[in-house]
Design a protein around this motif. Sequence first.
Motif, PDB file in Angstrom:
ATOM      1  N   ALA A  31       0.740  -1.175  -0.112  1.00 41.99           N
ATOM      2  CA  ALA A  31      -0.116  -0.137  -0.169  1.00 41.99           C
ATOM      3  C   ALA A  31       0.983   1.332  -0.130  1.00 41.99           C
ATOM      4  O   ALA A  31       2.097   1.149   0.347  1.00 41.99           O
ATOM      5  N   PRO A  32       0.166   2.331  -0.378  1.00 44.47           N
ATOM      6  CA  PRO A  32       1.134   3.686  -0.243  1.00 44.47           C
ATOM      7  C   PRO A  32       1.664   3.915   1.131  1.00 44.47           C
ATOM      8  O   PRO A  32       1.064   3.594   2.112  1.00 44.47           O
ATOM      9  N   VAL A  33       2.709   4.388   0.992  1.00 45.92           N
ATOM     10  CA  VAL A  33       3.221   4.779   2.356  1.00 45.92           C
ATOM     11  C   VAL A  33       2.633   5.785   2.955  1.00 45.92           C
ATOM     12  O   VAL A  33       1.998   6.635   2.551  1.00 45.92           O
ATOM     13  N   GLU A  34       2.659   6.117   4.419  1.00 48.12           N
ATOM     14  CA  GLU A  34       2.104   6.978   5.214  1.00 48.12           C
ATOM     15  C   GLU A  34       2.821   8.129   5.812  1.00 48.12           C
ATOM     16  O   GLU A  34       4.095   7.978   5.991  1.00 48.12           O
ATOM     17  N   ASN A  35       2.276   9.185   6.199  1.00 41.95           N
ATOM     18  CA  ASN A  35       2.813  10.321   6.571  1.00 41.95           C
ATOM     19  C   ASN A  35       3.797  11.034   5.953  1.00 41.95           C
ATOM     20  O   ASN A  35       4.965  11.196   6.444  1.00 41.95           O
ATOM     21  N   LEU A  36       3.687  10.882   4.516  1.00 43.13           N
ATOM     22  CA  LEU A  36       5.010  11.190   3.498  1.00 43.13           C
ATOM     23  C   LEU A  36       5.163  13.034   3.790  1.00 43.13           C
ATOM     24  O   LEU A  36       4.094  13.613   3.627  1.00 43.13           O
ATOM     25  N   THR A  37       6.253  13.189   4.190  1.00 38.42           N
ATOM     26  CA  THR A  37       6.432  14.706   4.693  1.00 38.42           C
ATOM     27  C   THR A  37       7.571  15.261   3.824  1.00 38.42           C
ATOM     28  O   THR A  37       8.487  14.582   3.705  1.00 38.42           O
ATOM     29  N   ALA A  38       7.569  16.537   3.290  1.00 39.55           N
ATOM     30  CA  ALA A  38       8.685  17.206   2.650  1.00 39.55           C
ATOM     31  C   ALA A  38       9.085  18.328   3.449  1.00 39.55           C
ATOM     32  O   ALA A  38       8.259  19.122   3.943  1.00 39.55           O
ATOM     33  N   GLU A  39      10.353  18.556   3.789  1.00 43.23           N
ATOM     34  CA  GLU A  39      11.098  19.547   4.580  1.00 43.23           C
ATOM     35  C   GLU A  39      12.066  20.042   3.599  1.00 43.23           C
ATOM     36  O   GLU A  39      12.918  19.540   2.985  1.00 43.23           O
TER      37      GLU A  39
END
Length: 499
Positions: free
Chosen positions: A291-299
Amino acid sequence: MQRLDAATKSWNTVYSGTKGAICDTGHRADGSKVTYRGRARDAAGNWSAYSAATTFTTPDLTPPAAVTGLRAEYRSGVPRLVWSPVTGAASYLVLQHDPATGGYIDARPAGSPSTMTDVVPRQSAAVADSYRYAVRALDARGNAAAPVEITLRMADRPEAIPAFTTTAGRFDEGVMIAWSSVDPWTVDERPLPTYKIIRTGTVTGETAVVDQCKPFTSVDQPLAAPDTYWTWAGDDAPLSARKQVNGSCWDVQGKSETTYEYRVVTTDRYGRVSRPGPPATTTTPDTRRPAPVENLTAERVPLGVRLTWSPPADTDVRGYHVWQGVTDPDSGETVWKENCWFGSSLADREILCPTVADGATHVYKVAATDDRLLHDDDPLDVLHPAEVPVTLPDTRPPGWTETDVREGQYPNLYVGCSASSGLGDCSPFASYRVERWDPDTASYTALAEGTTGDAAFFMDTTVHEDRLGLYYYRVVRLDASGAEAATRSTAYGIWDSWL
């Protein structure tokens, strides 16, 4: 000479004439008992008394009646010769006409009882569109009745003969189905029958036709029809067949981790379709991508973007792929490149994506992967990627057009000139100057100068502590008058894989 009538007990004269041997054609040689007596007459016409009666058994030379009701019945495509029992018949001959010799061949299957009146005849002649068979009744003495013939026309056969064996087993990303079939009446070397597989879910009963298979090659190719080839028949082949057809299909279209029953359907050269062959059951491998990864965050970081994420709930995740959307300079379309940087100090679910801060919005995708291989031509959507957009400020020097960012702790800039450097004719270049953009003063600062040919590279050893920093450099080549003749620009992100 007289013969006793067994029914009336009267004597009938069967011969009168000169002495010698006689043949009684009025009584059949059917193995029955017959009684005779005789008397003689001299030249004067005087008769003797009758001899004592003599009884003996005649030889049985009388055949039984010919068979009746001879017909062909097809069961699962296999012809069976059927006829009515004949009174007095002890056995039957089943024969096939051989056009090559004009004679007849024994067509009764080996080991089958000769008293059967329902047999599958052997096919021993060359493969043809029709075949002639004959059946003869035999009595206990071996007397054979007149033959009764029948012609089998294969185009009139209502259905083909199904495969006699089927196997199925998990193989890499799908299921490998294999089968063998025989049909002595229509199979020669070519053309071979064609096949399709009926795939049925054992739980849902959902059925699908599989007639396209993944080719068994190391190179990805489009799906194709099942693979078939003929061999000499094995010991397990039925119908006394000399040749058998073997087929295989690598089915990669079933659902993940689903138990299916597979049956093979045969189509012969006349277009006749068989009933499904014997079943083979197996469970498909896990072909479902995570499944898609979770909590994808860009800094935002100076050299671009730092991505972090949490794993999906899948238990078979083996790694991750990360893509950055890059504009193709030729088409203007977005292409996805795996150009992000890992590092020894980064977490398993953390990565740096170098991006020139150009004031535009950039998109990044992350997908978890399992044990299945990822091929170059696989669309990204099958990996269920999560994506995140990031708008970056514009930190570029004026006129900057480069889009790539090089990786290194110590930026190493080419200051030489050669035929392979892409700078063209090197003769006009007399010197060079290395400059680095200073955002505080909004100007370039000279780092080094030199005469062309004195050095090939210049290394900036002053920025390696500024990890994740982004620096813009240019190498200016000057002619003999000191005028700028050529300039090359390069952006460096301060990072290395061991950091």
